[in-house]
Design an enzyme around this catalytic site. Structure first.
Site, PDB file in Angstrom:
ATOM      1  N   GLY A   8      -4.955  10.401   1.365  1.00 25.72           N
ATOM      2  CA  GLY A   8      -4.653   8.974   1.417  1.00 25.72           C
ATOM      3  C   GLY A   8      -4.418   8.476   0.001  1.00 25.72           C
ATOM      4  CG  ASP A 109      -1.249   7.660   6.602  1.00 23.75           C
ATOM      5  OD1 ASP A 109      -0.015   7.521   6.577  1.00 23.75           O
ATOM      6  OD2 ASP A 109      -2.032   6.775   6.172  1.00 23.75           O
TER       7      ASP A 109
END
Ligand SMILES: Nc1ncnc2c1ncn2[C@@H]1O[C@H](COP(=O)(O)OP(=O)(O)OP(=O)(O)O)[C@@H](O)[C@H]1O
Ligand SMILES: CC(C)(CO)[C@@H](O)C(=O)NCCC(=O)O
Ligand SMILES: [K+]
Length: 259
Positions: A8, A109
């Site tokens: 992330g 993601d």
């Protein structure tokens, strides 16, 4: 064993799948300058602590920060002698391609979350991920990602208030006892906590109205449990959704691949 890497913008999680279950989840701050050797020193220390024999023979990477991919590839090549699958690259197939505007690069993601959630919950979903950003990923009847919403992340909002306003301190998010704060910290906590409850509730309502059908809401990310304290915002909370999706995408590519 499969090494799943979820990078992330804030944190990177490494998880080890042994074919039946995840043996470990390890988290490190995301930094594109981190070299393959640095990753390996860190990894091998944690492996030693866990005391299990590590035999990585495959890797899959989801990277929202594209610059980290180079060093992660070197890590996989040099230390595990594998060529990693990278979600979003043409050679990494998805069970269902996303249906978005031409030229759009959807965050990997979000694609991975979609795959993981569809496998567990079936069609017509809204996946809410409380990461650096708060994202809503909409899953269609056939499991395809068809778009969603990107809002500022909870911790980013708190940080922005602190940075932009001279008299506002840094505050950790928590559920305040009352909406009306009687001190500065309580006022900030109220604004962010109740603000995000309202944001999630409002966006979910509007997505359901736009789709005109029942949709389940699946939440993931570190802060999901905090927002689930009795408000019925979510049908399920799954802290391993991204890793589950990565594993599924790896298996899908292995089955449909050239081998
Ligand atoms: N009550 C809490 N208050 C503040 N932070 C929390 C709380 N609970 C969990 N967290 C934080 O949430 C983070 C885990 O969130 P997650 O992995 O979903 O996203 P992230 O790492 O912040 O973002 P990204 O995935 O975009 O890098 C951890 O850094 C953890 O410290
Ligand atoms: C929105 C984030 C930052 C959430 O991690 C990531 O998925 C991303 O950088 N996405 C690219 C843009 C998009 O998903 O449409
Ligand atoms: K995440």
């Amino acid at each position: 064993m499969l090494l799943c890497i979820d990078t992330g913008n804030t944190n990177t999680v490494f998880s080890i799948w042994d074919g039946t279950r995840f043996l470990a989840h390890w988290r490190i701050r995301t930094d594109h300058r981190r070299t393959a050797d640095e990753y390996y020193v860190w990894l091998s220390t944690l492996i030693a602590v866990q005391k299990f024999e590590l035999q990585i023979d495959a890797c899959i990477i989801s990277a929202t920060a594209p610059r980290v991919v180079f060093n992660l590839r070197v890590l996989c090549n040099r230390y595990f002698d594998t060529r990693p699958l990278v979600v979003g690259k043409p050679d990494c197939l998805l069970p269902m391609p996303p249906r978005v505007d031409p030229g759009t690069t959807v965050g990997p993601d979000r694609l991975v979350n979609t795959v993981g959630a569809y496998d567990r919950h079936g069609p017509d979903l809204i996946v809410v991920d409380f990461g650096t950003a708060t994202t809503f990923d909409v899953v269609d009847r056939d499991g395809a990602y068809i778009g969603g919403v990107i809002a500022p992340g909870v911790n980013l909002s708190l940080e922005a208030l602190h940075m932009g306003a001279a008299s506002l301190p840094h505050v950790d998010v928590t559920m305040p006892a009352t909406v009306i704060g009687t001190n500065t910290v309580a006022c900030i906590q109220s604004g962010v906590f109740w603000g995000y409850v309202g944001l999630v509730d409002g966006i979910v309502d509007k997505i359901r109205a736009e789709r005109d059908r029942p949709m389940k809401v699946i939440a993931t990310g570190g802060l999901a449990p905090l927002f689930d304290q009795g408000f019925d915002l979510f049908d399920a909370i799954e802290d391993d959704l991204t890793m589950h999706g990565l594993r599924l995408i790896h298996d899908y590519n292995k089955e449909t691949g050239d081998g």
